[in-house]
Design a protein around this motif. Structure first.
Motif, PDB file in Angstrom:
ATOM      1  N   ILE A 192      33.761  44.930  21.812  1.00 47.52           N
ATOM      2  CA  ILE A 192      33.972  44.391  23.160  1.00 47.52           C
ATOM      3  C   ILE A 192      35.461  44.219  23.400  1.00 47.52           C
ATOM      4  CG2 ILE A 192      33.536  42.470  24.729  1.00 47.52           C
ATOM      5  CD1 ILE A 192      31.233  42.690  21.851  1.00 47.52           C
ATOM      6  N   ARG A 193      35.985  44.911  24.410  1.00 46.25           N
ATOM      7  CA  ARG A 193      37.404  44.807  24.743  1.00 46.25           C
ATOM      8  C   ARG A 193      37.678  43.780  25.832  1.00 46.25           C
ATOM      9  NH1 ARG A 193      40.860  49.176  23.715  1.00 46.25           N
ATOM     10  NH2 ARG A 193      42.365  47.873  24.808  1.00 46.25           N
ATOM     11  N   GLU A 194      36.651  43.345  26.542  1.00 41.85           N
ATOM     12  CA  GLU A 194      36.852  42.409  27.637  1.00 41.85           C
ATOM     13  C   GLU A 194      37.241  41.027  27.111  1.00 41.85           C
ATOM     14  OE1 GLU A 194      34.928  45.826  28.933  1.00 41.85           O
ATOM     15  OE2 GLU A 194      34.141  44.416  27.465  1.00 41.85           O
ATOM     16  N   GLU A 195      37.959  40.287  27.930  1.00 44.28           N
ATOM     17  CA  GLU A 195      38.415  38.943  27.565  1.00 44.28           C
ATOM     18  C   GLU A 195      37.248  37.960  27.535  1.00 44.28           C
ATOM     19  OE1 GLU A 195      41.575  35.506  29.096  1.00 44.28           O
ATOM     20  OE2 GLU A 195      41.247  37.345  30.253  1.00 44.28           O
ATOM     21  N   VAL A 196      37.241  37.101  26.522  1.00 42.17           N
ATOM     22  CA  VAL A 196      36.244  36.030  26.441  1.00 42.17           C
ATOM     23  C   VAL A 196      36.622  34.951  27.448  1.00 42.17           C
ATOM     24  CG1 VAL A 196      35.238  34.232  24.993  1.00 42.17           C
ATOM     25  CG2 VAL A 196      35.673  36.504  24.041  1.00 42.17           C
ATOM     26  N   VAL A 197      35.689  34.646  28.339  1.00 42.71           N
ATOM     27  CA  VAL A 197      35.942  33.659  29.386  1.00 42.71           C
ATOM     28  C   VAL A 197      35.506  32.275  28.949  1.00 42.71           C
ATOM     29  CG1 VAL A 197      35.401  32.976  31.763  1.00 42.71           C
ATOM     30  CG2 VAL A 197      35.727  35.399  31.193  1.00 42.71           C
ATOM     31  N   SER A 198      34.342  32.173  28.329  1.00 41.65           N
ATOM     32  CA  SER A 198      33.827  30.866  27.928  1.00 41.65           C
ATOM     33  C   SER A 198      32.872  31.012  26.757  1.00 41.65           C
ATOM     34  CB  SER A 198      33.112  30.178  29.102  1.00 41.65           C
ATOM     35  OG  SER A 198      31.960  30.930  29.477  1.00 41.65           O
ATOM     36  N   VAL A 199      32.733  29.919  26.016  1.00 40.04           N
ATOM     37  CA  VAL A 199      31.790  29.841  24.901  1.00 40.04           C
ATOM     38  C   VAL A 199      31.024  28.539  25.042  1.00 40.04           C
ATOM     39  CG1 VAL A 199      31.508  29.821  22.399  1.00 40.04           C
ATOM     40  CG2 VAL A 199      33.379  31.133  23.420  1.00 40.04           C
ATOM     41  N   SER A 200      29.709  28.625  25.094  1.00 41.24           N
ATOM     42  CA  SER A 200      28.891  27.422  25.261  1.00 41.24           C
ATOM     43  C   SER A 200      28.571  26.817  23.904  1.00 41.24           C
ATOM     44  CB  SER A 200      27.584  27.756  25.989  1.00 41.24           C
ATOM     45  OG  SER A 200      26.725  28.489  25.131  1.00 41.24           O
ATOM     46  N   PRO A 201      28.238  25.543  23.859  1.00 36.18           N
ATOM     47  CA  PRO A 201      27.848  24.922  22.587  1.00 36.18           C
ATOM     48  C   PRO A 201      26.664  25.622  21.927  1.00 36.18           C
ATOM     49  CG  PRO A 201      28.256  23.241  24.251  1.00 36.18           C
ATOM     50  CD  PRO A 201      28.285  24.564  24.956  1.00 36.18           C
ATOM     51  N   VAL A 216      31.922  27.761  13.004  1.00 33.08           N
ATOM     52  CA  VAL A 216      33.113  28.506  13.395  1.00 33.08           C
ATOM     53  C   VAL A 216      33.989  28.604  12.155  1.00 33.08           C
ATOM     54  CG1 VAL A 216      35.130  28.619  14.892  1.00 33.08           C
ATOM     55  CG2 VAL A 216      32.986  27.681  15.773  1.00 33.08           C
ATOM     56  N   ILE A 217      34.152  29.811  11.655  1.00 34.06           N
ATOM     57  CA  ILE A 217      34.861  30.027  10.393  1.00 34.06           C
ATOM     58  C   ILE A 217      36.149  30.784  10.671  1.00 34.06           C
ATOM     59  CG2 ILE A 217      34.701  30.978   8.071  1.00 34.06           C
ATOM     60  CD1 ILE A 217      31.648  31.004   8.408  1.00 34.06           C
ATOM     61  N   HIS A 218      37.256  30.257  10.185  1.00 36.42           N
ATOM     62  CA  HIS A 218      38.508  31.002  10.275  1.00 36.42           C
ATOM     63  C   HIS A 218      38.702  31.798   8.986  1.00 36.42           C
ATOM     64  CE1 HIS A 218      42.804  31.955  10.615  1.00 36.42           C
ATOM     65  NE2 HIS A 218      42.658  31.743  11.918  1.00 36.42           N
ATOM     66  N   SER A 219      39.283  32.968   9.120  1.00 36.15           N
ATOM     67  CA  SER A 219      39.466  33.835   7.953  1.00 36.15           C
ATOM     68  C   SER A 219      40.308  33.179   6.865  1.00 36.15           C
ATOM     69  CB  SER A 219      40.114  35.152   8.378  1.00 36.15           C
ATOM     70  OG  SER A 219      41.353  34.921   9.039  1.00 36.15           O
ATOM     71  N   ALA A 220      41.214  32.281   7.260  1.00 33.04           N
ATOM     72  CA  ALA A 220      42.064  31.616   6.281  1.00 33.04           C
ATOM     73  C   ALA A 220      41.390  30.426   5.619  1.00 33.04           C
ATOM     74  CB  ALA A 220      43.368  31.158   6.938  1.00 33.04           C
ATOM     75  N   ARG A 221      40.242  30.033   6.127  1.00 30.88           N
ATOM     76  CA  ARG A 221      39.491  28.897   5.562  1.00 30.88           C
ATOM     77  C   ARG A 221      38.016  29.304   5.476  1.00 30.88           C
ATOM     78  NH1 ARG A 221      44.079  28.018   5.027  1.00 30.88           N
ATOM     79  NH2 ARG A 221      45.294  26.151   5.584  1.00 30.88           N
ATOM     80  N   TRP A 222      37.730  30.327   4.693  1.00 35.29           N
ATOM     81  CA  TRP A 222      36.397  30.898   4.639  1.00 35.29           C
ATOM     82  C   TRP A 222      35.404  29.899   4.043  1.00 35.29           C
ATOM     83  CZ3 TRP A 222      34.652  34.998   7.056  1.00 35.29           C
ATOM     84  CH2 TRP A 222      33.372  35.468   6.752  1.00 35.29           C
ATOM     85  N   GLU A 261      41.038  27.485  21.729  1.00 33.65           N
ATOM     86  CA  GLU A 261      40.298  26.292  22.141  1.00 33.65           C
ATOM     87  C   GLU A 261      38.881  26.610  22.617  1.00 33.65           C
ATOM     88  OE1 GLU A 261      40.945  23.059  21.950  1.00 33.65           O
ATOM     89  OE2 GLU A 261      42.776  23.523  20.866  1.00 33.65           O
ATOM     90  N   LYS A 262      38.717  27.719  23.314  1.00 28.53           N
ATOM     91  CA  LYS A 262      37.405  28.024  23.894  1.00 28.53           C
ATOM     92  C   LYS A 262      36.325  28.188  22.827  1.00 28.53           C
ATOM     93  CE  LYS A 262      39.340  31.540  25.801  1.00 28.53           C
ATOM     94  NZ  LYS A 262      39.615  32.734  26.655  1.00 28.53           N
ATOM     95  N   PHE A 263      36.712  28.626  21.621  1.00 28.52           N
ATOM     96  CA  PHE A 263      35.725  28.828  20.562  1.00 28.52           C
ATOM     97  C   PHE A 263      35.368  27.519  19.855  1.00 28.52           C
ATOM     98  CE2 PHE A 263      37.708  32.996  21.047  1.00 28.52           C
ATOM     99  CZ  PHE A 263      36.580  33.774  21.232  1.00 28.52           C
ATOM    100  N   LYS A 264      36.174  26.504  20.067  1.00 31.73           N
ATOM    101  CA  LYS A 264      35.870  25.203  19.463  1.00 31.73           C
ATOM    102  C   LYS A 264      34.716  24.496  20.169  1.00 31.73           C
ATOM    103  CE  LYS A 264      40.639  24.555  17.885  1.00 31.73           C
ATOM    104  NZ  LYS A 264      41.867  23.715  17.964  1.00 31.73           N
ATOM    105  N   ASN A 265      34.308  25.008  21.330  1.00 31.70           N
ATOM    106  CA  ASN A 265      33.168  24.420  22.041  1.00 31.70           C
ATOM    107  C   ASN A 265      31.846  24.698  21.347  1.00 31.70           C
ATOM    108  OD1 ASN A 265      34.870  23.503  24.114  1.00 31.70           O
ATOM    109  ND2 ASN A 265      34.698  25.443  25.234  1.00 31.70           N
TER     110      ASN A 265
END
Length: 643
Positions: A313-322, A160-166, A151-155
């Motif tokens: 980057i091994r750290e967890e993604v906390v947020s993604v801005s528009p 935003v490209i998924h590998s299954a829907r290139w 969900e966080k990447f949908k912001n």
């Protein structure tokens, strides 16, 4: 006759193509319809078009035995070549005339009275729904068809490209690109785009175990030899299958081969990033056992990650801005132009059968959709051989729960299962033919369902053996095929490929229940006599376990009058009984009752309370949300015969 029965095949990928070809060649069945939501055959090989997309299983075992391919050009073929192979099979066997593309299955409803499946499909071209009726459903949608995007990447307002829907229309040239994920798709995408992008951020909380990929071109001379020398391709296939099956040991706990495999993967990291790049090496060494997640293969992945403009980057993604600012748990923020999600597919508990809903109704004219069994099947997908479940008669699955073999070729597993299904369909046809010889107007339909006891034993056996593998118990790698709530692996078969072949090589007909049903045309007449005997049975244990129910329904609780022997009441035995159960609803905490009918006098009870093929309390839990079984209210004996 089975050859005249209507069969629905869901999916136009590996499973659907295999099912269709076997129906035509082994059974001579032509009355089948293939539904697929895409515009052509191919399944994942049609939809997965990302850069460097290729098969990670060698060509010798990535083809069907009934259509060997001597013309592979590479040891590990690329996506266009695999797609061309699958579509050539569809053309060779004239499957296109049986296909309905751009059709998304919305609901499957078992109509108990008609003994048929009502299928509702959405025509994606017109936006209209279509109703179909089938006697048998073979479902092969595959487990890799519902892309998962956190969900966080949908912001993010950008691409935003998924590998299954290139999306090939999005240019990556001189862009700052984030690739999220570290599985098979990421291992192929990163080397495929690294030369085009300005900066590449590889976000991977759990790096993959990656073997070196010994890719090679197959020369024309070798292809000619395979095509013309008898037994050469079959021999190569047998050798490759044997070697691949040794890979099962990579998933065994504390085995020597498991330790050797981990060492080889670490050596591959050193080869790719260099011995002097210790910081990157430590980032790329997985912190979970080999085999817990799917093992990847690549000879270009690690060198790509070692490029100067690539950051791991091994750290967890906390947020993604528009605007494209990605913040991680260490407080760092990075700006990107494009996000590529190689994040796999929906969690098993939510994507089995998705977006299809499955219902059970007594009669098509009955109001409402019927009993929705989808949620229960998703939460507890207990499947016999990964093919059948006791709650869904006349429905077969291919590559279902507990049938995926992570170290082996999916093609083999699919073919094993379809051979099993063909054997069952042959028995059904034989049963129908035998009845028609004696009374041509009396019997037409045959219903088959796996016995709940056989299903329970099979699933328990798989789970018990899984404890000896890296997939058993608490799995620390957060794999896609693990239920995030229970930690239970819901997809993986717990043995080697030869073990799965052995289980599917013949059908244990004693594990199945067959029922010849009267035809529904006006020429068939019947008389029903319903005798109700009331008795109160209180459980020894006031709990919701299977053992508690079994003790409550134990023979010792019934009098001889309530539980007549076969010699005293022979007419009872083929048509069964009804048990009325009192239970506490898990959602409303209210007391309720339900009829559990066993085994085939299903449509004869009160319509609103019917639950077909409910064999014991496990079925109730899966379908009705039962919190606690309180008592058994009555036992109803059913007699039926036709005139």
């Amino acid at each position: 006759m089975l050859g005249e029965m209507k069969i629905c095949v869901i999916g136009g990928g590996l499973s659907g193509i295999c099912a269709a070809v076997k129906l035509k060649t082994k059974l001579g069945v032509n009355e089948f319809t293939i539904f697929d939501e895409n515009e052509d055959f191919g399944g994942v090989w049609l939809t997965h078009t990302y850069p460097k997309c290729a098969c990670d299983v060698s060509t010798q075992i990535y083809s069907f035995s009934f259509v060997p391919n001597p013309d592979w050009t590479k040891l590990f073929p690329k996506q266009p070549e695999v797609l061309a192979y699958l579509q050539s099979i569809a053309k060779k066997h004239d499957l296109y005339k049986n296909s309905r593309f751009n059709r998304q299955i919305q609901t499957l409803t078992w109509i108990s009275k008609a003994k048929q499946w009502k299928v509702v499909s959405l025509n994606k071209e017109t936006g209209t729904t279509e109703d179909w009726s089938f006697d048998i459903v073979i479902a092969g949608p595959g487990p890799f068809h519902v892309p998962y995007i956190p969900e966080k990447f949908k912001n993010f307002a950008g691409p935003v490209i998924h590998s299954a829907r290139w999306d090939s229309s999005v240019s990556l040239k001189d862009k700052m690109v984030a690739v999220v994920g570290s599985g098979s798709a990421a291992c192929q995408i990163i080397p495929g785009i690294v030369n085009d992008v300005k900066t590449l951020y590889s976000f991977q909380r759990r790096p993959a175990w990656v073997f070196y990929k010994f890719q090679a071109d197959i020369p024309h001379l070798a292809r000619a030899a395979v095509r013309n020398v008898p037994l050469l391709q079959g021999s190569a296939r047998a050798v490759a299958a044997t070697l691949y099956d040794v890979g099962f040991q990579f998933h065994s706990k504390n085995s020597v081969i498991h330790a050797v495999g981990a060492a080889l993967c670490k050596a591959n990291i050193l080869r790719g990033v260099g011995r002097l790049n210790e910081k990157l090496y430590k980032k790329l060494v997985p912190n979970y056992p080999l085999g817990c997640k799917r093992i990847c293969i690549s000879n270009s992945y690690y060198p790509a990650l070692a490029r100067p403009h690539v950051d791991v980057i091994r750290e967890e993604v906390v947020s993604v801005s528009p605007e494209g600012y990605i913040s991680t748990s260490d407080g760092t923020t990075r700006h990107v132009d494009v996000i590529i999600c190689a994040t796999g597919y929906e969690q098993m508990t939510t994507h089995w059968f998705n977006p299809v809903k499955i219902f059970v109704k007594e009669d098509e004219i009955e109001e409402g959709d019927g009993i929705d069994v989808t949620k229960g099947l998703r939460q507890d997908p207990n499947f016999y051989l990964g093919i059948m479940t006791d709650t869904l008669p006349n429905m077969f699955f291919i590559y279902g729960p507990y049938s995926l073999i992570p170290h082996f070729s999916a093609v083999f597993c699919i073919e094993y299962q379809m051979n099993w299904i063909v054997t069952v369909l042959k028995r059904m046809r034989k049963m129908v033919a035998g009845k028609l010889e004696r009374n041509r107007d009396q019997y037409q339909n045959v219903v088959v369902c796996v016995k709940e006891s056989a299903q329970t034993d099979d699933v328990r056996n798989v789970r018990d053996k899984m404890k000896n593998t890296i997939h058993g118990g608490s799995v620390p790698c957060n794999a896609w095929n693990v239920d995030k709530t229970t930690g239970q692996n819901l997809t993986t078969f717990s043995g080697a490929a030869k073990d799965f072949w052995w289980k599917c090589r013949r059908v244990r007909f004693q594990d199945l229940e067959f029922n010849l049903t009267p035809a529904t045309h006006p020429g068939c007449r019947g008389v029903l006599i319903l005798l109700v005997k009331f008795t109160t049975l209180t459980l020894k244990r006031n709990d919701s376990s299977e053992m508690g129910v079994r003790s409550g329904l134990h023979k010792s609780h019934l009098t001889e009058e309530d539980n007549p022997s076969p010699t005293e009441s022979p007419i009872l035995m083929p048509f069964g009984y009804v048990v009325v159960l009192e239970y506490q609803d898990a959602f409303s905490s209210k007391g309720s009752t339900i009829r559990c009918l066993r085994p085939y006098a299903l449509v004869l009870a009160k319509r609103s309370q019917v639950w077909p093929f409910c064999a014991n309390f496990n079925s109730l839990v899966r379908t009705k949300g039962v919190a606690k079984l309180t008592s058994v209210v009555s036992l109803e004996l059913i007699f039926y015969w036709s005139l």
